[in-house]
Scaffold this active site. Structure first.
Site, PDB file in Angstrom:
ATOM      1  CG  ASP A   7      -1.607   1.222   1.507  1.00  0.00           C
ATOM      2  OD1 ASP A   7      -2.338   1.647   0.606  1.00  0.00           O
ATOM      3  OD2 ASP A   7      -1.449   1.808   2.604  1.00  0.00           O
ATOM      4  CG  ASP A   9      -2.315   7.394   2.599  1.00  0.00           C
ATOM      5  OD1 ASP A   9      -1.807   8.447   2.965  1.00  0.00           O
ATOM      6  OD2 ASP A   9      -3.351   6.917   3.072  1.00  0.00           O
TER       7      ASP A   9
HETATM    8  P1  B16 Z   1      -6.756  10.206  -3.640  1.00  0.00           P
HETATM    9  P2  B16 Z   1      -3.720   4.064  -0.127  1.00  0.00           P
HETATM   10  C1  B16 Z   1      -5.684   5.904  -0.159  1.00  0.00           C
HETATM   11  O1  B16 Z   1      -4.348   5.543  -0.415  1.00  0.00           O
HETATM   12  C2  B16 Z   1      -5.775   6.671   1.147  1.00  0.00           C
HETATM   13  O2  B16 Z   1      -5.458   5.822   2.242  1.00  0.00           O
HETATM   14  C3  B16 Z   1      -7.174   7.205   1.340  1.00  0.00           C
HETATM   15  O3  B16 Z   1      -7.228   7.965   2.531  1.00  0.00           O
HETATM   16  C4  B16 Z   1      -7.540   8.079   0.138  1.00  0.00           C
HETATM   17  O4  B16 Z   1      -8.881   8.558   0.260  1.00  0.00           O
HETATM   18  C5  B16 Z   1      -7.404   7.249  -1.136  1.00  0.00           C
HETATM   19  O5  B16 Z   1      -6.077   6.748  -1.245  1.00  0.00           O
HETATM   20  C6  B16 Z   1      -7.718   8.066  -2.382  1.00  0.00           C
HETATM   21  O6  B16 Z   1      -6.717   9.048  -2.538  1.00  0.00           O
HETATM   22  O7  B16 Z   1      -7.732  11.237  -3.179  1.00  0.00           O
HETATM   23  O8  B16 Z   1      -5.325  10.689  -3.687  1.00  0.00           O
HETATM   24  O9  B16 Z   1      -7.165   9.561  -4.943  1.00  0.00           O
HETATM   25  O10 B16 Z   1      -3.659   3.925   1.362  1.00  0.00           O
HETATM   26  O11 B16 Z   1      -4.633   3.035  -0.772  1.00  0.00           O
HETATM   27  O12 B16 Z   1      -2.361   4.143  -0.768  1.00  0.00           O
HETATM   28 MG    MG Z   2      -2.804   3.207   3.311  1.00  0.00          MG
END
Ligand code: B16
Ligand code: MG
Length: 216
Positions: A7, A9
């Site tokens: 993953d 984030d």
């Molecule tokens: P974006 P991951 C996710 O990343 C985040 O954890 C989540 O908080 C966020 O809403 C989602 O990506 C969408 O992100 O707005 O940048 O498209 O943890 O799956 O890497």
């Molecule tokens: Mg994450």
């Protein structure tokens, strides 16, 4: 062949804090209740689904157009915060893990719900560090659906049963289980009942030991 799907984030880089700050700014401007407890529910969840969770606490209703504008505004705030990212923001343990995987001939991928994943990887200098990237632009269903992890595995040509997912989100651990992949839960997801292993972060575990324990 085996593979590790990371993953992004909360595992590779702490952009989870920037998501929190960007949503907080939007919520304060709109007078919508928002705190770190609500923020925990947004981990691994898509931008629009995150907005819907936040709007669950709002006193008025929002049209489709309103919701699209709010999501776009939050993304603008988030992108402003991403500007400060540099390789110094890579989380502890990540470089050692990537090095260990390469030296063991194990493939690696990113499986992220974020549509900003490639921009983030570029800023931290890791855009070319993985054998495959699957992100929010490639999928219809975000975590806990297994789509993003299954796509990452397919792009590497590795069967799901030979993949280990590293996740900080409960939704991501659920997604790994649904994909029939092994999982290592870090940070907020640690001690999730469906995780095969838990740790505070990647720096507290030796990659080689974990891979041999879970994938061989
Ligand atoms: P974006 P991951 C996710 O990343 C985040 O954890 C989540 O908080 C966020 O809403 C989602 O990506 C969408 O992100 O707005 O940048 O498209 O943890 O799956 O890497
Ligand atoms: Mg994450």
């Amino acid at each position: 062949m085996k593979a590790v799907i990371f993953d992004l984030d909360g595992v590779i880089v702490s952009t989870d804090e920037y998501h929190y700050q960007a949503w907080l700014r939007l919520a304060e401007e709109e007078g919508i209740p928002f705190d770190r407890d609500v923020n925990e529910k947004l981990r691994g969840v898509s931008r629009m689904e995150s907005l819907d969770i936040i709007l669950g606490g709002a006193s008025r209703t929002y049209s489709m157009e309103d919701r699209a504008a709010l999501a776009e505004r939050k993304n603008r705030y988030y992108r402003e915060l991403l500007e400060q990212l540099s390789p110094s923001h890579i989380l502890p343990g990540v470089p050692a893990w990537l090095y260990a995987l390469k030296s063991q001939g194990i493939l690696s991928a990113i499986g992220s719900s974020s549509k900003n994943a490639k921009a983030i990887l570029y800023k931290i200098g890791l855009l070319n560090a993985f054998d495959a990237i699957a992100d929010g632009n490639d999928i219809v269903n975000s975590k806990p659906d297994p789509e993003v992890f299954l796509l990452a595995a397919r792009r590497m040509g590795i069967p799901p049963s030979a993949c280990l997912v590293v996740e900080d989100a409960d939704a991501g651990i659920e997604a790994a289980a649904a994909a029939q992949m092994k999982s290592l839960a870090v940070g907020s997801a640690a001690r999730h009942p469906k995780a095969d292993l838990s740790a505070p972060d990647l720096a507290s575990l030796d990659a080689k030991t974990v891979i041999h324990q879970l994938l061989f």
